[in-house]
Scaffold this motif. Sequence first.
Motif, PDB file in Angstrom:
ATOM      1  N   ARG A   1       0.834  -1.202   0.000  1.00  0.00           N
ATOM      2  CA  ARG A   1       0.000   0.000   0.000  1.00  0.00           C
ATOM      3  C   ARG A   1       0.862   1.242   0.000  1.00  0.00           C
ATOM      4  NH1 ARG A   1      -2.389  -3.801   2.829  1.00  0.00           N
ATOM      5  NH2 ARG A   1      -1.066  -3.389   4.659  1.00  0.00           N
ATOM      6  N   MET A   2       0.536   2.181  -0.844  1.00  0.00           N
ATOM      7  CA  MET A   2       1.210   3.476  -0.863  1.00  0.00           C
ATOM      8  C   MET A   2       0.305   4.499  -0.179  1.00  0.00           C
ATOM      9  SD  MET A   2       2.936   3.693  -4.654  1.00  0.00           S
ATOM     10  CE  MET A   2       3.653   5.292  -4.254  1.00  0.00           C
ATOM     11  N   THR A   3       0.876   5.317   0.670  1.00  0.00           N
ATOM     12  CA  THR A   3       0.126   6.356   1.374  1.00  0.00           C
ATOM     13  C   THR A   3       0.321   7.688   0.655  1.00  0.00           C
ATOM     14  OG1 THR A   3       0.466   5.195   3.464  1.00  0.00           O
ATOM     15  CG2 THR A   3      -0.206   7.508   3.583  1.00  0.00           C
ATOM     16  N   PHE A   4      -0.779   8.374   0.409  1.00  0.00           N
ATOM     17  CA  PHE A   4      -0.742   9.651  -0.306  1.00  0.00           C
ATOM     18  C   PHE A   4      -1.162  10.777   0.641  1.00  0.00           C
ATOM     19  CE2 PHE A   4      -1.297   6.303  -3.372  1.00  0.00           C
ATOM     20  CZ  PHE A   4      -0.413   6.653  -4.380  1.00  0.00           C
ATOM     21  N   PHE A   5      -0.391  11.853   0.606  1.00  0.00           N
ATOM     22  CA  PHE A   5      -0.551  12.930   1.584  1.00  0.00           C
ATOM     23  C   PHE A   5      -1.165  14.198   0.991  1.00  0.00           C
ATOM     24  CE2 PHE A   5       2.943  10.242   2.964  1.00  0.00           C
ATOM     25  CZ  PHE A   5       2.612   9.985   4.296  1.00  0.00           C
ATOM     26  N   LYS A   6      -1.542  14.186  -0.280  1.00  0.00           N
ATOM     27  CA  LYS A   6      -2.030  15.411  -0.908  1.00  0.00           C
ATOM     28  C   LYS A   6      -3.276  15.934  -0.192  1.00  0.00           C
ATOM     29  CE  LYS A   6      -3.511  17.472  -5.267  1.00  0.00           C
ATOM     30  NZ  LYS A   6      -3.821  17.253  -6.694  1.00  0.00           N
ATOM     31  N   GLY A   7      -4.221  15.040   0.135  1.00  0.00           N
ATOM     32  CA  GLY A   7      -5.448  15.479   0.813  1.00  0.00           C
ATOM     33  C   GLY A   7      -5.164  16.105   2.160  1.00  0.00           C
ATOM     34  N   LEU A   8      -4.246  15.496   2.929  1.00  0.00           N
ATOM     35  CA  LEU A   8      -3.857  16.063   4.219  1.00  0.00           C
ATOM     36  C   LEU A   8      -3.190  17.418   4.035  1.00  0.00           C
ATOM     37  CD1 LEU A   8      -3.353  15.886   7.288  1.00  0.00           C
ATOM     38  CD2 LEU A   8      -1.240  14.632   6.764  1.00  0.00           C
ATOM     39  N   PHE A   9      -2.314  17.499   3.045  1.00  0.00           N
ATOM     40  CA  PHE A   9      -1.617  18.760   2.797  1.00  0.00           C
ATOM     41  C   PHE A   9      -2.603  19.870   2.440  1.00  0.00           C
ATOM     42  CE2 PHE A   9       2.703  16.694   1.504  1.00  0.00           C
ATOM     43  CZ  PHE A   9       2.887  16.326   2.829  1.00  0.00           C
ATOM     44  N   ASN A  10      -3.627  19.525   1.641  1.00  0.00           N
ATOM     45  CA  ASN A  10      -4.632  20.529   1.261  1.00  0.00           C
ATOM     46  C   ASN A  10      -5.355  21.073   2.494  1.00  0.00           C
ATOM     47  OD1 ASN A  10      -4.003  20.262  -1.433  1.00  0.00           O
ATOM     48  ND2 ASN A  10      -5.653  18.802  -1.868  1.00  0.00           N
ATOM     49  N   LYS A  11      -5.616  20.191   3.452  1.00  0.00           N
ATOM     50  CA  LYS A  11      -6.351  20.620   4.639  1.00  0.00           C
ATOM     51  C   LYS A  11      -5.524  21.520   5.548  1.00  0.00           C
ATOM     52  CE  LYS A  11      -9.536  16.692   4.843  1.00  0.00           C
ATOM     53  NZ  LYS A  11     -10.013  15.550   5.660  1.00  0.00           N
ATOM     54  N   VAL A  12      -4.228  21.235   5.643  1.00  0.00           N
ATOM     55  CA  VAL A  12      -3.394  22.014   6.569  1.00  0.00           C
ATOM     56  C   VAL A  12      -2.689  23.169   5.882  1.00  0.00           C
ATOM     57  CG1 VAL A  12      -3.058  20.027   8.067  1.00  0.00           C
ATOM     58  CG2 VAL A  12      -1.383  20.495   6.258  1.00  0.00           C
ATOM     59  N   GLY A  13      -2.773  23.220   4.545  1.00  0.00           N
ATOM     60  CA  GLY A  13      -2.170  24.351   3.839  1.00  0.00           C
ATOM     61  C   GLY A  13      -0.755  24.124   3.366  1.00  0.00           C
ATOM     62  N   ILE A  14      -0.417  22.870   3.012  1.00  0.00           N
ATOM     63  CA  ILE A  14       0.909  22.551   2.474  1.00  0.00           C
ATOM     64  C   ILE A  14       0.750  22.117   1.023  1.00  0.00           C
ATOM     65  CG2 ILE A  14       2.923  21.043   2.657  1.00  0.00           C
ATOM     66  CD1 ILE A  14       2.334  20.739   5.621  1.00  0.00           C
ATOM     67  N   GLU A  15       1.613  22.624   0.152  1.00  0.00           N
ATOM     68  CA  GLU A  15       1.601  22.231  -1.256  1.00  0.00           C
ATOM     69  C   GLU A  15       2.959  21.645  -1.608  1.00  0.00           C
ATOM     70  OE1 GLU A  15       0.988  24.108  -5.751  1.00  0.00           O
ATOM     71  OE2 GLU A  15       0.667  25.342  -3.976  1.00  0.00           O
ATOM     72  N   ALA A  16       2.945  20.453  -2.209  1.00  0.00           N
ATOM     73  CA  ALA A  16       4.190  19.806  -2.627  1.00  0.00           C
ATOM     74  C   ALA A  16       4.496  20.222  -4.056  1.00  0.00           C
ATOM     75  CB  ALA A  16       4.060  18.294  -2.518  1.00  0.00           C
ATOM     76  N   ASP A  17       5.534  21.017  -4.229  1.00  0.00           N
ATOM     77  CA  ASP A  17       5.923  21.490  -5.565  1.00  0.00           C
ATOM     78  C   ASP A  17       7.155  20.698  -5.999  1.00  0.00           C
ATOM     79  OD1 ASP A  17       5.944  22.897  -7.873  1.00  0.00           O
ATOM     80  OD2 ASP A  17       6.369  24.850  -6.985  1.00  0.00           O
ATOM     81  N   TYR A  18       6.909  19.453  -6.414  1.00  0.00           N
ATOM     82  CA  TYR A  18       8.013  18.564  -6.790  1.00  0.00           C
ATOM     83  C   TYR A  18       8.001  18.306  -8.288  1.00  0.00           C
ATOM     84  CZ  TYR A  18       9.709  17.603  -2.125  1.00  0.00           C
ATOM     85  OH  TYR A  18      10.281  17.735  -0.896  1.00  0.00           O
ATOM     86  N   ILE A  19       9.193  18.093  -8.839  1.00  0.00           N
ATOM     87  CA  ILE A  19       9.399  18.000 -10.280  1.00  0.00           C
ATOM     88  C   ILE A  19      10.205  16.745 -10.583  1.00  0.00           C
ATOM     89  CG2 ILE A  19      10.388  19.199 -12.288  1.00  0.00           C
ATOM     90  CD1 ILE A  19      10.271  21.779 -10.494  1.00  0.00           C
ATOM     91  N   ARG A  20       9.928  16.139 -11.718  1.00  0.00           N
ATOM     92  CA  ARG A  20      10.735  15.038 -12.217  1.00  0.00           C
ATOM     93  C   ARG A  20      10.820  15.165 -13.735  1.00  0.00           C
ATOM     94  NH1 ARG A  20       6.217  10.254 -11.128  1.00  0.00           N
ATOM     95  NH2 ARG A  20       4.815  10.854 -12.825  1.00  0.00           N
ATOM     96  N   PRO A  21      11.873  14.644 -14.378  1.00  0.00           N
ATOM     97  CA  PRO A  21      11.931  14.674 -15.842  1.00  0.00           C
ATOM     98  C   PRO A  21      10.720  13.975 -16.456  1.00  0.00           C
ATOM     99  CG  PRO A  21      14.071  14.095 -14.922  1.00  0.00           C
ATOM    100  CD  PRO A  21      13.091  14.082 -13.784  1.00  0.00           C
ATOM    101  N   ASP A  22      10.309  14.427 -17.622  1.00  0.00           N
ATOM    102  CA  ASP A  22       9.096  13.900 -18.254  1.00  0.00           C
ATOM    103  C   ASP A  22       9.144  12.386 -18.454  1.00  0.00           C
ATOM    104  OD1 ASP A  22       8.040  16.435 -18.364  1.00  0.00           O
ATOM    105  OD2 ASP A  22       8.803  16.852 -20.372  1.00  0.00           O
ATOM    106  N   SER A  23      10.339  11.844 -18.744  1.00  0.00           N
ATOM    107  CA  SER A  23      10.424  10.401 -19.015  1.00  0.00           C
ATOM    108  C   SER A  23      10.395   9.560 -17.745  1.00  0.00           C
ATOM    109  CB  SER A  23      11.712  10.078 -19.793  1.00  0.00           C
ATOM    110  OG  SER A  23      12.853  10.364 -18.996  1.00  0.00           O
TER     111      SER A  23
END
Length: 821
Positions: A408-430
Amino acid sequence: MKRRLTVFLTGLFIILMFLPTVSGDDPVYLYRNVGSFTSVATNDDVSALIVNPAGLGFKRRFEGYFSFTTRSDPEYLVEKNLYLLRLPIVGSIGFEEYLNDNLESNKVRVINWGGTVLKLNNLSFGFNKRWYYSDFGTVQSVQNYDLGMMYRPYNWISIGAVMRNYCADRDFLDGELQRRLRGGVALRPFTNRITLSWDTEYEEFAKDKFRIWDNYYGVKLEILPLTYIYASGNKDADINFGISIYSGFSSFSYSRTENEDQTMNYDNLVFTFDSLYHKKEFQGIPSKFKPTMVARVVIAGSFSEEEVRGNFLTPRVPKFRDLVSQFEKVLYIEEVSGVVVHLKDNNLSIAQVQELISVMEKIQEWDKFIIFYLEYGAGLKNYYLATVGDAIMMPPSATLELFGLSSRMTFFKGLFNKVGIEADYIRPDSNKYKSAVEQFTRDSISPEAEENLRSLLGDIFDQITEGIAIGREKEKSEVQNIIDTTGIIDAKKALELDLIDKIGYESDIKDLVNDYMGFFRLPEKMSSINLEYLDFYNDNWSNKAEIAVMFITGTITTGESGSNLLFGQTAGSETIAKKLDMLAGRKDIKAVVIRVDSPGGSALASDLIWQKIEMLKKSGKKVIISMGNVAASGGYYVAAPGDIIVADPGTITGSIGIFGGKFVLKELYGKLGITQSQVKFGKYSDMYAMNRTFTDEERQMLKDHMGDFYLEFKTKVGDGRNLTLDRVEEIARGQVYTGRQALEINLVDEIGTLQDAIKIAAREAKIKKINNILYMDMRGNVMNELFTGGNVRKFFIPDLGIELIDSENYWYICPYSLETR
């Protein structure tokens, strides 16, 4: 320096051997023979106390020694009893007694006490403090010393010297207790089985004046495993010959000394016992036809590649190789016919399970049995391990929980939205499979990540079911059907399905063991040998190692190795670099095995370690990579330059890709009432500030720069693995593989264990025999870790690891860490 010192000491000794002999009256000297192959350059057992006390520095253990000597000429002190004991910390103590058969009261008693004064690698200095007492003579007691030196720079040469009776007060009996100086050189020209020695003894004929008393020549041969014959002689044709037989923790020796005309002889019996086992590799005689004993191993808890000593905040984690070594010891104890494994709750990884299976299969190849006792039942992983055994037993109340595998992978985007954190992460397109970043930027798994994870889990599940099928002699489809249709299986049902062999409690194990013992049976109360603290006697003269094993364990970071709450164990680039530089500078090390158990980490730190490994190769060393549980992303980056890469079938590897970015806390600051003001010079000076996201221009710049890092990663993999960039791109893009899958696509060269990697290192470096291995452990010393760098502060203020996220811009890190029950 070592070679020059060896040449100097050897040359000096040869010169002294040919000094002229000077005549003079003989002072008092007591005959000294310990009844075995005796040279001041060879004796390193407890008898070294009276032969050359410097030898006590080379074999540190508990040891007992009893010798009894008779002499045929009644005009001399004709009988000798010798008792010696070596104890930890206390040193060595001994008692000697000489007497005349015709006069019972004519006794000389000697009390010895001594040990090592100084030990510098292969150079040892020792002393023996001696108290003499007699029942006759004018002077009936005296005290003096023996002072000794022994030097063993290489396994083929040993140099020794000893000054006996070194003391101003030497009046004893009706004369002067004579000082003697003896030096010796011993050689092993071809193998440890042949030892040649040459000693010269000097006597003091006048105050501080010495003359050559005699030369002694000796040879010792191992004619059978742990069976030795030896002979020695001098210029007067006095001959000493004997035999020594070692078995387990004890030995027996007999020797006889005769002079040229056989008018006088000595007979000597020696019995020894010690805490080190004299190992003899099992030769394949079926154990069921031999007197036997059983070994016991308990597997419980966690195991790490490097020991974590722990403190009052964290528990101790033992080394995994120490667990493996318990099973390897069985191969060298002929009397052990089998092993009972108590398999309890543990955190073994699949790769560790497979390494244990490998060593257990070697035990079974020598017709030694393995029985598993599942006291608490077992999940799929532990049952997989148990099926390598010849029999499985568990109590009636225990269950098998064969549920299969899931992740199982845990995803934190929903939690971050509630507390006011935004993950601005980047990876190469490939890098669409580089899914570690998705845990912060998505709220569900991407199709690419699911595809990769399904492939990874599918292959591990296939390996487990295949192993169970082989172990229990079933079809793989039958095993998969049991998993899918049964799940929880009680003991009775497990017996019906032939998943176990017997139901019973620990007290019933003896009956099951006796079924495999053949003709012999265990006593009423079963006893077993504990392999955990058993150590072997090592007959090597030098502890010089030609193969080194070092570890890269935990998340790769810049700085020193350590640990924190966020990343757990960390492998610091500076700590690793120091190890690699030291190994590169050692001329005696011909090959280095690097054990990697890391999901990766900092891109910069990974590259710094990669460069040091390249420098290690340029120094002329063979570099073999051994992959543990995980060697992915940055863990694969540092593995790529290896001459040969060895992985377990269940190792997690690959994940060739990169990502980077930051967390934006602007909304969180607003909710908390935090405001910031800023003054800046330079357009991009606040690019990594957490109060805003990247601009489109910054995002593109970072993506381009990250692409350069990714290209560098692929290039180094291509160079190391002899692959084209196009081929590397096909298998890269962040994709994760098992060791078995990686073998098929040429990311690894062989499937095997750490011990297999060591043997490969010996093969590649053309090392005929592995005498010693240098293990480069850098963890575990609590005091060293506490009082270096900023660790004193961290001892009182726990290191959260957050500062690493702030300081590291780009990451080579694997998204998966699989745990199975």
